[in-house]
Write an enzyme that holds these catalytic residues in place. Sequence first.
Site, PDB file in Angstrom:
ATOM      1  N   LYS A 124       0.869  -1.180   0.000  1.00  0.00           N
ATOM      2  CA  LYS A 124       0.000   0.000   0.000  1.00  0.00           C
ATOM      3  C   LYS A 124       0.897   1.219   0.000  1.00  0.00           C
ATOM      4  O   LYS A 124       2.052   1.156   0.429  1.00  0.00           O
ATOM      5  CB  LYS A 124      -0.871   0.032   1.261  1.00  0.00           C
ATOM      6  CG  LYS A 124      -2.178   0.782   1.056  1.00  0.00           C
ATOM      7  CD  LYS A 124      -3.217  -0.121   0.452  1.00  0.00           C
ATOM      8  CE  LYS A 124      -4.437   0.639   0.014  1.00  0.00           C
ATOM      9  NZ  LYS A 124      -5.521  -0.298  -0.339  1.00  0.00           N
ATOM     10  N   ASP A 164      -6.886   4.022  -4.778  1.00  0.00           N
ATOM     11  CA  ASP A 164      -7.564   3.807  -3.501  1.00  0.00           C
ATOM     12  C   ASP A 164      -8.265   5.145  -3.219  1.00  0.00           C
ATOM     13  O   ASP A 164      -8.484   5.925  -4.171  1.00  0.00           O
ATOM     14  CB  ASP A 164      -6.551   3.418  -2.393  1.00  0.00           C
ATOM     15  CG  ASP A 164      -7.221   2.847  -1.155  1.00  0.00           C
ATOM     16  OD1 ASP A 164      -7.575   1.661  -1.174  1.00  0.00           O
ATOM     17  OD2 ASP A 164      -7.426   3.571  -0.166  1.00  0.00           O
TER      18      ASP A 164
HETATM   19  N1  GLU Z   1      -7.131  -0.090  -3.273  1.00  0.00           N
HETATM   20  C1  GLU Z   1      -7.834  -1.268  -3.657  1.00  0.00           C
HETATM   21  C2  GLU Z   1      -7.879  -2.244  -2.502  1.00  0.00           C
HETATM   22  O1  GLU Z   1      -7.974  -1.813  -1.366  1.00  0.00           O
HETATM   23  C3  GLU Z   1      -7.331  -1.868  -4.964  1.00  0.00           C
HETATM   24  C4  GLU Z   1      -5.883  -2.220  -4.995  1.00  0.00           C
HETATM   25  C5  GLU Z   1      -5.361  -2.686  -6.366  1.00  0.00           C
HETATM   26  O2  GLU Z   1      -6.149  -2.777  -7.299  1.00  0.00           O
HETATM   27  O3  GLU Z   1      -4.166  -2.951  -6.427  1.00  0.00           O
HETATM   28  O4  GLU Z   1      -7.902  -3.428  -2.642  1.00  0.00           O
END
Ligand code: GLU
Length: 447
Positions: A124, A164
């Site tokens: 993240k 996100d």
């Molecule tokens: N931010 C999204 C999640 O919490 C997607 C992450 C992504 O597609 O890599 O899963």
Amino acid sequence: MKTEAIMAKLQAKYPLEKEYLQAVQEVLESIEDVYNQHPEFEAAKIVERIVEPDRIFTFRVTWIDDRGEVQTNTGYRIQFNSAIGPYKGGLRFHKAVTPSMLKFLGFEQTFKNALTTLPMGGAKGGSDFDPVGKSDAEIMRFCQAFMLELWQCIGPDQDIPAGDVGVGGREIGFLYGMYKKLAREYNTGVLTGKGGTWGGSILRPEATGFGALYFTQHLLDKAGKTIEGKKVALSGFGNVAWGAATKATQLGAKVVAISGPDGVCHILDGITKEMIDYMLVMRASNRNKVEDMAVKFPGKAVFTPGKKAWSIPCDIALPCAFQNELSEDDAKELKANGCWCCCEVSNMGCQPGAIHFFQNNGILFAPGKAVNAGGVATSGLEMTQNAEHISWDAQEVDDKLHFIMKSIHEQCVKFGTQPDGHVDYVKGANIAGFMKVATAMLEQGIV
Ligand code: GLU
């Protein structure tokens, strides 16, 4: 392994990291019994290793605003775990971003990604940059400055960021443009959530919300219920809420609430196509005000300042906004108003007190890492298409998303069914995700 002893050590080491400690506690409580049946996990100190990120990058991001003033923010990328594949997870731009927030999200992402059936590790990142009130030009300059640092940490087989909160298609475009210039790599694989004409998968924008509703359908089916005609309250009005509102409406449910930081809109006759489309306009405006819906659709959407979506009577609650957005008091209010199911779409959207209240009061509950995994799963499908230099049509992506959500539900049932026959989805999701990552770590030795 004793959850209490491990938590005491982590609390002493990271006393200020509230969200991170909360996320770890929830997982450790769920897996303790299963873990203790595996002495080989204990010998390899899997728990002590899995709670620590592999590495954290922190960097300064300096950019110039529209008035010509120099602004400085902090950027982060947390590469949490690569046991089952390259690092994968979104970027969050929000004024409240801290290392604790991103550590909790990276930790959750590791297990979520394991549930998707695809080979993706967990990561993240993001920044304390606040997109509210910023112009498109400011957002572009910030994204470019952010990528000036981030590009050396990521790569198509190494770490693949996505969106996100505060990062959608527009931001991914700006980030991708700058990455290409710096890395001189033109193969589309480094970010997901790209535009449809430059490597983005069809249905990726909708996927988190669509997947959440497919999961909800399986959960309801298992409980002998259906979604048709049910009243759905959802929080937020961003990308995730938009996808959830679209699919819930297609499946015959009635979306009666959306919300924002300023309050809630009660949608008296259920949300319409025009209103769902308007959610995109509201997101793109960077105003962050749900009241705009009531101004645009007077008499159809009624705005109440300071109230949450959970104050509107509903059958099914879908938190789609931010961590800890649904408290124990909110859970009690939902129940008093007739709600009997809550599928968490945001990451860690429910406070621990709310989850315990749901579970102790016969309200069906499933956690975000299972419910919202369709987003990152479709990112995984985007990576496959990019690597093969092809693109699939909507039917093919939707079929695969359906299959993945069904499989995630099956894993929850397999690992979460209790002696009395009911399914504890929190345990099911945590144990299923953990077993996969822990086994991979064990097989790869002490690294
Ligand atoms: N931010 C999204 C999640 O919490 C997607 C992450 C992504 O597609 O890599 O899963």
